[in-house]
Design a protein around this motif. Structure first.
Motif, PDB file in Angstrom:
ATOM      1  N   ASP A 182      18.017  18.930  -9.721  1.00  0.00           N
ATOM      2  CA  ASP A 182      17.705  17.586 -10.200  1.00  0.00           C
ATOM      3  C   ASP A 182      17.502  17.630 -11.711  1.00  0.00           C
ATOM      4  O   ASP A 182      17.716  18.657 -12.365  1.00  0.00           O
ATOM      5  CB  ASP A 182      16.473  17.028  -9.484  1.00  0.00           C
ATOM      6  N   CYS A 237      24.320  17.624 -16.375  1.00  0.00           N
ATOM      7  CA  CYS A 237      23.379  16.710 -15.716  1.00  0.00           C
ATOM      8  C   CYS A 237      24.001  15.318 -15.594  1.00  0.00           C
ATOM      9  O   CYS A 237      23.901  14.661 -14.551  1.00  0.00           O
ATOM     10  CB  CYS A 237      22.074  16.663 -16.498  1.00  0.00           C
ATOM     11  N   ASP A 238      24.658  14.890 -16.650  1.00  0.00           N
ATOM     12  CA  ASP A 238      25.291  13.565 -16.647  1.00  0.00           C
ATOM     13  C   ASP A 238      26.451  13.520 -15.657  1.00  0.00           C
ATOM     14  O   ASP A 238      26.672  12.508 -14.979  1.00  0.00           O
ATOM     15  CB  ASP A 238      25.763  13.241 -18.057  1.00  0.00           C
ATOM     16  N   SER A 239      27.198  14.620 -15.556  1.00  0.00           N
ATOM     17  CA  SER A 239      28.351  14.648 -14.639  1.00  0.00           C
ATOM     18  C   SER A 239      27.923  14.578 -13.181  1.00  0.00           C
ATOM     19  O   SER A 239      28.700  14.180 -12.314  1.00  0.00           O
ATOM     20  CB  SER A 239      29.172  15.921 -14.869  1.00  0.00           C
ATOM     21  N   ARG A 240      26.668  14.959 -12.893  1.00  0.00           N
ATOM     22  CA  ARG A 240      26.148  14.885 -11.524  1.00  0.00           C
ATOM     23  C   ARG A 240      25.490  13.529 -11.244  1.00  0.00           C
ATOM     24  O   ARG A 240      24.819  13.371 -10.218  1.00  0.00           O
ATOM     25  CB  ARG A 240      25.147  16.008 -11.281  1.00  0.00           C
ATOM     26  N   ASP A 241      25.634  12.594 -12.175  1.00  0.00           N
ATOM     27  CA  ASP A 241      25.051  11.246 -12.034  1.00  0.00           C
ATOM     28  C   ASP A 241      23.531  11.292 -11.911  1.00  0.00           C
ATOM     29  O   ASP A 241      22.913  10.509 -11.182  1.00  0.00           O
ATOM     30  CB  ASP A 241      25.639  10.516 -10.818  1.00  0.00           C
ATOM     31  N   LEU A 242      22.947  12.240 -12.612  1.00  0.00           N
ATOM     32  CA  LEU A 242      21.486  12.344 -12.647  1.00  0.00           C
ATOM     33  C   LEU A 242      20.965  11.651 -13.896  1.00  0.00           C
ATOM     34  O   LEU A 242      21.598  11.698 -14.959  1.00  0.00           O
ATOM     35  CB  LEU A 242      21.046  13.814 -12.654  1.00  0.00           C
ATOM     36  N   LYS A 243      19.833  11.013 -13.764  1.00  0.00           N
ATOM     37  CA  LYS A 243      19.198  10.388 -14.911  1.00  0.00           C
ATOM     38  C   LYS A 243      18.732  11.466 -15.888  1.00  0.00           C
ATOM     39  O   LYS A 243      17.979  12.364 -15.520  1.00  0.00           O
ATOM     40  CB  LYS A 243      18.005   9.543 -14.469  1.00  0.00           C
TER      41      LYS A 243
END
Length: 983
Positions: free
Chosen positions: A422, A449-455
């Motif tokens: 996360d 992190c952005d590529s995993r659609d995480l804030k």
């Protein structure tokens, strides 16, 4: 239905403008016309209610309008036949009478409604509201008495209380309610003191209930004075009970302010003094929650003892909160004790937070083996499958030890186990790369992190700012902070601003510091304790520790921020830099008296201060011996009280340097005393201290092999050099290089390739290199120095300005003037600003000015802001502005540089170096005069070849020679010593 009073009606219509009022008046006229046509003189119930609602919404436009409307609605109500009047009619009729402040009408309506049996809760609430707002004690007592009697007759099976009628008062602003409640209480007290007045007991009871209802209110803006004043009036009317104490304490806790927290604890202590009073569980739960939130483990432990004494077993919520605080404090024994109690009472915990805390308590103590063992047995011992948060704790445990490979290994295990990382996982990894200035890897983590659609959290950008500052990219760090304002990030942006402010503060740039602080305020970024710590740091590097103390003691409490040991450490460091060692001892005592627990940073600074205190003896040797003895006595006390849990809280610590926290925790106590004894040639003492250090280190980490931190290695180098054991100095140097490899190596980089050093770690060998270089110079091994510098530079280490200055000075001392000028030209003159230019704000070493004839010395104590001015405390900006305007830099700096290198990576010569270069220049001239006969000199001069040695030197070191030739001659100790007899 909620009661509406005149005051409430006025409050609800404050936003109505003339147009809205006109619309309401038109609606009223239409309504009047309709009911006249349909019902003659009797308006329908719903129309009357609507009309009265309109009345309560109309803001006062003028006294005539209010009076006219009030009279019309009164007439409308009077036209309703008595038998057709409902409770709704009386509610709104009473509202109209209250609006007109017609007490006689209110009383009449109340009596009439009571006679018709229409005195329900809603109407009684309206009347009670009126009694409180108008301070009608007797009327309120009658309402309260009637309602209690009615409740006892008709509401025996209800679970609520007759006192619920007072909840209508909660619609009143709490400050206003408390003010009215105290006024009612005082009125009743005055009546009771009047011998001639006969006060019904119900009047006292009414006042007590109003005061209790005021204490039930919750508001973060409540002040300690308001609550305590209300509580005091209540105590004058009746004896305090568990209920009154509980309500007052919970109200204070709801404000979440420093003063209210302290007052709540004081009230709680007073509550325990009353006989037969047991604090209720919900109060103890609230106290534990608040104390855990502010990390006041001292009071929290006492509350836990009281909980067990009065109730035997804690509630599940109290256990979880208490275990969380013990985890934060790193108190493994207390945590496991609470954990076993929970198991005995409720079985294995089901709250995932408990298992995260179980791992965290050992991670904070840097007990990595225990963390791994517990993690691997969570499922078998407790039937709990590790969550992502549990994995994150393990990764963070390795990160805290600066074990990058271990953290990445557990990250890969997490992925292999099918767990999805996360945002906190990526934030933890980013914190590992930040100290090394590895901005590239942090940016990769942000992209992943952005590529995993995480804030994306702000903590990732915090790490990016810290990494940029580590490589002296101040402009880049400022751009990141500015860009983050426009991004959709999760979390507070305060930390990244704090990093930037602290870095600017350490560079002595108060103009920039104040500018950034103002930008932070304009961007609505909330300042926290660390923000003010950075501002204090900016003052302390200017020798203004007293002004920093003003921020700590007055401004921070005014901002509802709690000073911590970190803030005291900043002040202590300022006093140490100013040579005010006694002040450190004085303010250390103040810190303890204020209930602030010391940490290893403040203890280390205290140790250094005591070691530097002037002894009473006039003998220099006796003075030095006394200083060391005093410091050793302090050391013995500190070692006796050492506890590994002191490393646990995640708060800033001064004095760690390139070491890990667990290394610094032990070594900082010893390295300074080893250094002091080494300087005095006390080899036996050095050996004893070193042996003691090894024993303590082994005791705290019995499972690991003891490795020497850089600070201990450096202190031993001083000892060996003083005793002329140069072979041992060299061994320590190689040991320092080996230690640095583990700290400074880029992830995945090979030591055989150039540039493997992390940019932010390029100066970690500076101090050991100084002592090694001096050892080589002592042995006349000048030719071995350049290869050492070359190897370090190839690896990516930086050779700091201070080292080049020492090297140049040593060359002059060794009668190598030509090489001294060549090295100065190559390594130092890029940062030379010239004699006629004041030093730039980013440079810590002042440059002499031709316009000044004598050296100017700053006296910080004359410029400091007053420390005891509680009634007229200046703002933070005023403190910084005053210091910035009054701090006068020295014209010449005869001491070593305060900083190793400027933010831009520019090196510069110190004033002492320039004076010694002038000596080198004169030596070259004298060499020419010694080696060439006078007639040869005349012939060379005629041919335009005066002093070929100087001509050659000007070609090899043009800037250094030009600076020396233009140096102003003044009467100071350095020029007197080095240039006496020179031209």
């Amino acid at each position: 239905m909620s009661p509406v009073s005149g005051n409430a009606a006025k409050a609800t219509v404050s936003s109505h403008g003339p147009a809205e009022v006109k619309t309401l008046r038109t609606k009223y006229k239409n309504l009047r016309t309709q009911y006249n046509k349909r019902f003659g003189d009797t308006p329908p119930d719903e129309d009357v209610a609507e009309a009265l609602r309109m009345l309560t919404r109309i803001k006062r436009v003028g006294s005539m309008l209010d009076e006219r409307l009030s009279k019309r609605f009164h007439d409308m109500f009077a036209n309703i036949p008595l038998k057709r009047r409902s409770e709704t009619h009386y509610i709104w009729a009473v509202a109209a009478a209250m609006y007109a402040e017609d007490h006689e009408a209110v009383t009449q309506l109340r009596t009439e409604a009571q006679g018709l049996g229409l005195d329900s809760g809603v109407l009684m609430q309206s009347l009670l509201w009126y009694a409180v707002t108008q301070r009608k004690c007797q009327f309120g007592a009658e309402i309260w008495g009637t309602w209690k009697q009615s409740y006892a007759t008709h509401c025996l099976n209800r679970k609520n209380s007759p006192r619920d009628i007072f909840t209508s008062l909660d619609q009143m602003p709490l400050y206003s309610l408390m003010k009215r409640a105290r006024a009612i209480g005082r009125d009743v007290l005055n009546l009771l003191q009047d011998i001639e007045s006969k006060v019904d007991i119900g009047v006292r009871d009414f006042a007590v209930q109003v005061l209790l209802q005021a204490l039930r209110g919750r508001d973060k803006g409540i002040t300690t004075r308001n609550t305590l004043a209300t509580f005091a009036v209540l105590g004058q009317l009746t004896e305090h009970t568990s209920e009154s104490y509980t309500l007052a304490i919970e109200q204070l806790l709801s404000a979440e302010l420093i003063a209210t927290d302290n007052a709540a604890i004081s009230l709680y202590e007073g509550m325990l003094k009353l006989p037969y009073l047991a604090p209720p569980k919900h109060l103890l739960d609230g106290l534990i929650a608040r104390l855990a939130a502010i990390h006041d483990d001292g009071h929290l432990r006492r509350i836990l003892e009281d909980y067990r004494r009065y109730h035997g077993v804690l509630s599940p919520r109290a256990y979880v909160l208490a275990m969380g605080e013990m985890s934060y404090q790193g108190d493994a024994d207390a945590f496991h004790g609470l954990f076993r109690e929970y198991q005995a009472s409720f079985g294995n915990p089901t709250d995932p937070r408990v298992y995260q805390q179980l791992l965290q308590v050992h991670a904070r103590r840097m007990e990595i083996r225990e963390v791994v063992e517990i993690f691997q047995t969570l499922e078998t011992h407790y039937g709990f499958s590790p969550t992502t948060n549990c994995w994150n704790v393990v990764i963070a445990a390795f990160a805290r030890l600066s074990d990058l490979d271990g953290a990445l290994n557990w990250y890969n295990k997490m992925i292999e186990a099918g767990m999805q990382p996360d945002a906190n996982t990526y934030s933890t990894l980013a914190t590992m790369y930040a100290p090394g200035g590895d901005t590239d890897n942090i940016k990769k983590l942000i992209d992943d992190c952005d590529s995993r659609d995480l804030k994306i959290s702000t903590s990732m950008y915090d790490s990016l700012v810290l990494a940029a500052l580590g490589i002296d990219d101040f402009d880049g760090a400022e751009r990141i902070v500015g860009d983050a304002l426009k991004m959709d990030l999760v979390g507070s942006r305060t930390h990244m601003w704090n990093y930037l402010l602290n870095a600017v503060a350490l560079q002595r740039d108060l103009n920039k510091l104040q500018y950034l602080f103002q930008c932070m305020q304009e961007a609505d970024i909330p300042a926290d304790e660390i923000t003010y710590g950075a501002l204090m740091q900016g003052l302390c590097v200017h020798g203004m520790a007293e002004s920093a103390w003003l921020i700590l003691s007055h401004i921070m409490p005014r901002k509802q921020l709690r000073p911590t040991a970190f803030h005291y450490a900043v002040v202590f460091g300022g006093f140490l830099n100013s040579g005010k060692y006694g002040k450190v001892v004085e303010y250390y005592r103040k810190m303890l008296s204020n209930g602030i627990k010391s940490n290893f940073s403040t203890q280390t600074l205290l140790l250094k201060a005591v070691a530097n205190l002037d002894a009473e003896s006039t003998s220099d040797q006796a003075q030095e011996t006394t200083r060391v003895y005093q410091a050793e006595a302090v050391l013995a006390t500190l070692l006796e009280n050492m506890d590994v849990k002191d490393m646990a809280p995640k708060v800033p610590q001064k004095g760690i340097g390139p070491q890990t926290l667990n290394e610094a925790y032990i070594s900082n106590y010893f390295e300074y005393l080893i250094y002091l004894n080494a300087e005095q040639g006390h080899d036996d003492k050095v050996a004893d201290l070193f042996s003691q250090y090894l024993q303590i280190a082994q005791k705290f980490r019995p499972e690991a092999e003891v490795t020497l931190p850089l600070k201990i290695i450096t202190a031993l180098m001083v000892s060996y050099r003083k005793s002329e054991q140069h072979d041992e100095v060299e061994k320590m140097w190689y040991l320092a290089m080996e230690k640095a490899q583990g700290i400074a190596r880029r992830s995945g980089a090979s030591l055989s390739e150039p540039g493997w050093v992390l940019p932010a770690k390029r100066f970690i060998l500076t101090i050991p290199l100084v002592h090694y270089m001096q050892s080589l110079l002592d042995c006349n091994r000048f030719d071995d120095i350049d290869p050492v510098f070359a190897d370090l530079t190839t690896a990516g280490y930086g050779i700091a300005s201070s080292i080049w200055n020492v090297y140049v000075q040593s060359l002059v001392l060794a009668s190598r003037p030509r090489k001294a000028l060549q090295v100065a030209e190559r390594e130092l003159m890029d940062g030379w600003a010239g004699w006629s230019i004041n030093k730039p704000t980013s440079t810590s070493i002042p440059t002499p000015s031709t316009t000044t004839a004598t050296s100017t010395t700053t006296h910080p104590e004359q410029n400091e802001a007053p420390t005891s001015n509680p009634r007229n405390v200046p703002t933070t900006a005023e403190v910084i502005r005053n210091v910035r305007g009054e701090a006068t830099p020295r014209v010449f700096d005869e001491q070593k540089p305060r900083y190793l290198i400027s933010p831009q990576g520019v090196k510069w010569p110190t004033y002492k170096t320039m004076v010694m270069l002038a000596r080198a220049y004169l030596d070259v001239k004298e060499e020419y005069e010694r080696n060439f006969a006078p007639d040869v000199q005349r012939r060379l001069k005629i041919k335009g070849m005066a002093n070929p040695l100087l001509t050659l030197l000007k070609r090899e070191a043009p800037r250094a020679v030009r600076a020396v030739e233009r140096m102003p001659r003044i009467e100071d100790s350095l020029q007197e010593e080095w240039l006496r007899g020179g031209e």
